[in-house]
Scaffold this motif. Structure first.
Motif, PDB file in Angstrom:
ATOM      1  N   CYS A 285       0.833  -1.208   0.000  1.00  0.00           N
ATOM      2  CA  CYS A 285       0.000   0.000   0.000  1.00  0.00           C
ATOM      3  C   CYS A 285       0.869   1.261   0.000  1.00  0.00           C
ATOM      4  O   CYS A 285       0.558   2.263  -0.658  1.00  0.00           O
TER       5      CYS A 285
ATOM      6  N   CYS B 158       1.931   3.193  -3.289  1.00  0.00           N
ATOM      7  CA  CYS B 158       0.988   4.084  -3.973  1.00  0.00           C
ATOM      8  C   CYS B 158       0.384   5.137  -3.040  1.00  0.00           C
ATOM      9  O   CYS B 158       0.178   6.276  -3.429  1.00  0.00           O
ATOM     10  N   HIS B 159       0.085   4.759  -1.809  1.00  0.00           N
ATOM     11  CA  HIS B 159      -0.638   5.678  -0.919  1.00  0.00           C
ATOM     12  C   HIS B 159       0.285   6.484  -0.011  1.00  0.00           C
ATOM     13  O   HIS B 159      -0.178   7.368   0.704  1.00  0.00           O
TER      14      HIS B 159
ATOM     15  N   LYS C  90     -14.054   8.328  -1.893  1.00  0.00           N
ATOM     16  CA  LYS C  90     -14.683   8.145  -3.193  1.00  0.00           C
ATOM     17  C   LYS C  90     -15.203   6.711  -3.351  1.00  0.00           C
ATOM     18  O   LYS C  90     -16.341   6.499  -3.788  1.00  0.00           O
TER      19      LYS C  90
ATOM     20  N   MET D 116      -6.019   0.110  -8.103  1.00  0.00           N
ATOM     21  CA  MET D 116      -6.410  -0.459  -6.806  1.00  0.00           C
ATOM     22  C   MET D 116      -7.001  -1.837  -7.041  1.00  0.00           C
ATOM     23  O   MET D 116      -8.173  -1.980  -7.408  1.00  0.00           O
TER      24      MET D 116
HETATM   25  C1  HEC Z   1      -0.641   0.129  -7.383  1.00  0.00           C
HETATM   26  C2  HEC Z   1      -1.112   1.211  -6.552  1.00  0.00           C
HETATM   27  C3  HEC Z   1      -1.950   0.900  -5.318  1.00  0.00           C
HETATM   28  C4  HEC Z   1      -1.661   0.013  -4.307  1.00  0.00           C
HETATM   29  C5  HEC Z   1      -0.463  -0.909  -4.162  1.00  0.00           C
HETATM   30  C6  HEC Z   1      -2.741   0.131  -3.353  1.00  0.00           C
HETATM   31  N1  HEC Z   1      -3.658   1.049  -3.770  1.00  0.00           N
HETATM   32 FE1  HEC Z   1      -5.333   1.641  -2.771  1.00  0.00          FE
HETATM   33  N2  HEC Z   1      -5.856   2.808  -4.353  1.00  0.00           N
HETATM   34  C7  HEC Z   1      -5.107   2.998  -5.494  1.00  0.00           C
HETATM   35  C8  HEC Z   1      -5.827   3.872  -6.396  1.00  0.00           C
HETATM   36  C9  HEC Z   1      -5.352   4.339  -7.772  1.00  0.00           C
HETATM   37  C10 HEC Z   1      -7.052   4.192  -5.752  1.00  0.00           C
HETATM   38  C11 HEC Z   1      -8.169   5.081  -6.300  1.00  0.00           C
HETATM   39  C12 HEC Z   1      -9.050   4.287  -7.254  1.00  0.00           C
HETATM   40  C13 HEC Z   1      -9.992   5.222  -7.985  1.00  0.00           C
HETATM   41  O1  HEC Z   1      -9.582   5.801  -9.006  1.00  0.00           O
HETATM   42  O2  HEC Z   1     -11.134   5.376  -7.534  1.00  0.00           O
HETATM   43  C14 HEC Z   1      -7.018   3.514  -4.462  1.00  0.00           C
HETATM   44  C15 HEC Z   1      -8.037   3.586  -3.532  1.00  0.00           C
HETATM   45  C16 HEC Z   1      -7.980   3.047  -2.273  1.00  0.00           C
HETATM   46  C17 HEC Z   1      -8.977   3.202  -1.258  1.00  0.00           C
HETATM   47  C18 HEC Z   1     -10.262   4.010  -1.401  1.00  0.00           C
HETATM   48  C19 HEC Z   1      -9.995   5.492  -1.193  1.00  0.00           C
HETATM   49  C20 HEC Z   1     -11.251   6.328  -1.230  1.00  0.00           C
HETATM   50  O3  HEC Z   1     -11.144   7.570  -1.308  1.00  0.00           O
HETATM   51  O4  HEC Z   1     -12.355   5.791  -1.174  1.00  0.00           O
HETATM   52  C21 HEC Z   1      -8.561   2.526  -0.163  1.00  0.00           C
HETATM   53  C22 HEC Z   1      -9.281   2.382   1.164  1.00  0.00           C
HETATM   54  C23 HEC Z   1      -7.293   1.919  -0.493  1.00  0.00           C
HETATM   55  N3  HEC Z   1      -6.961   2.242  -1.779  1.00  0.00           N
HETATM   56  C24 HEC Z   1      -6.561   1.143   0.369  1.00  0.00           C
HETATM   57  C25 HEC Z   1      -5.409   0.464   0.012  1.00  0.00           C
HETATM   58  C26 HEC Z   1      -4.718  -0.451   0.872  1.00  0.00           C
HETATM   59  C27 HEC Z   1      -5.089  -0.752   2.314  1.00  0.00           C
HETATM   60  C28 HEC Z   1      -3.680  -0.972   0.153  1.00  0.00           C
HETATM   61  C29 HEC Z   1      -2.712  -2.054   0.560  1.00  0.00           C
HETATM   62  C30 HEC Z   1      -3.276  -3.305   1.055  1.00  0.00           C
HETATM   63  C31 HEC Z   1      -3.717  -0.340  -1.155  1.00  0.00           C
HETATM   64  N4  HEC Z   1      -4.782   0.514  -1.200  1.00  0.00           N
HETATM   65  C32 HEC Z   1      -2.808  -0.588  -2.179  1.00  0.00           C
HETATM   66  C33 HEC Z   1      -3.869   2.461  -5.758  1.00  0.00           C
HETATM   67  C34 HEC Z   1      -3.215   1.524  -4.987  1.00  0.00           C
END
Ligand code: HEC
Length: 127
Positions: free
Chosen positions: A52, A55-56, A75, A98
Motif C-alpha cells: 500500500c 501508492c498511498h 470516493k 487499486m
Molecule cells: C498500485 C497502486 C496501489 C496500491 C499498491 C494500493 N492502492 Fe489503494 N488505491 C489505489 C488507487 C489508484 C485508488 C483510487 C481508485 C480510484 O480511481 O477510484 C485507491 C483507492 C484506495 C482506497 C479508497 C480510497 C477512497 O477515497 O475511497 C482505499 C481504502 C485503499 N486504496 C486502500 C489500500 C490499501 C489498504 C492498500 C494495501 C493493502 C492499497 N490501497 C494498495 C492504488 C493503490
C-alpha cells in the motif's frame, strides 16, 4: 384501580432487543476488528506485504499513483467506515490500479490493514 399487566412492557423490551441486537453485535464485531492489536498488525501489512505504501505513501498522504487515505471525502470507501475500507481492499476498484488484495495478502491481513487505515483516518493512531 388499574391492573397493570407486565405484558406490554415485556413486549416493548423484546422489540427493542430484536431491533437493536444485530446493530450492537455489528458494533462489537467492528470494535474487535479495529482492536489495537489489529491496527498494529495492519501497520506492518501496509508498509510491508500489502505494498500500500508504494501508492498511498508512508504517511497515507497519497501521491501521483493514488489518493490519500487520511480523513478525506472517500470516493470508493463511501463514508470511510471500517467495512467500506475493508470492502475496497477485498474487491479493489475495477479499472484502476487499486486491485483486490494488493500484494496478494490474505483476507486476514486485509482486515488488519483496513483496521489500520480506519484508525489513522479517524485520528485513533498516527501513521
Ligand atoms: C498500485 C497502486 C496501489 C496500491 C499498491 C494500493 N492502492 Fe489503494 N488505491 C489505489 C488507487 C489508484 C485508488 C483510487 C481508485 C480510484 O480511481 O477510484 C485507491 C483507492 C484506495 C482506497 C479508497 C480510497 C477512497 O477515497 O475511497 C482505499 C481504502 C485503499 N486504496 C486502500 C489500500 C490499501 C489498504 C492498500 C494495501 C493493502 C492499497 N490501497 C494498495 C492504488 C493503490
Amino acid at each position: 384501580m388499574v391492573a397493570r399487566s407486565g405484558f406490554p412492557f415485556r413486549l416493548c423490551f423484546a422489540v427493542v432487543v430484536i431491533a437493536l441486537g444485530p446493530k450492537l453485535a455489528l458494533a462489537q464485531a467492528v470494535a474487535d476488528s479495529t482492536s489495537p492489536a489489529a491496527v498494529s498488525a495492519g501497520r506492518d501489512v501496509f508498509h510491508g506485504p500489502g505494498t500500500c505504501v508504494v501508492c498511498h505513501g508512508s504517511n497515507l498522504e497519497g501521491g501521483p499513483m493514488a489518493p490519500t487515505l487520511k480523513t478525506h471525502p472517500w470516493k470508493d470507501a463511501k463514508g470511510g467506515g471500517y467495512n467500506a475500507i475493508l470492502s475496497v481492499v477485498m474487491t479493489g476498484v475495477p479499472g484502476t490500479a487499486m486491485v483486490s488484495h494488493p500484494g496478494g495478502i490474505s483476507d486476514e491481513d486485509a482486515r488488519r490493514v483496513a483496521a489500520y487505515v480506519w484508525a489513522v483516518s479517524h485520528g485513533k493512531t498516527s501513521p
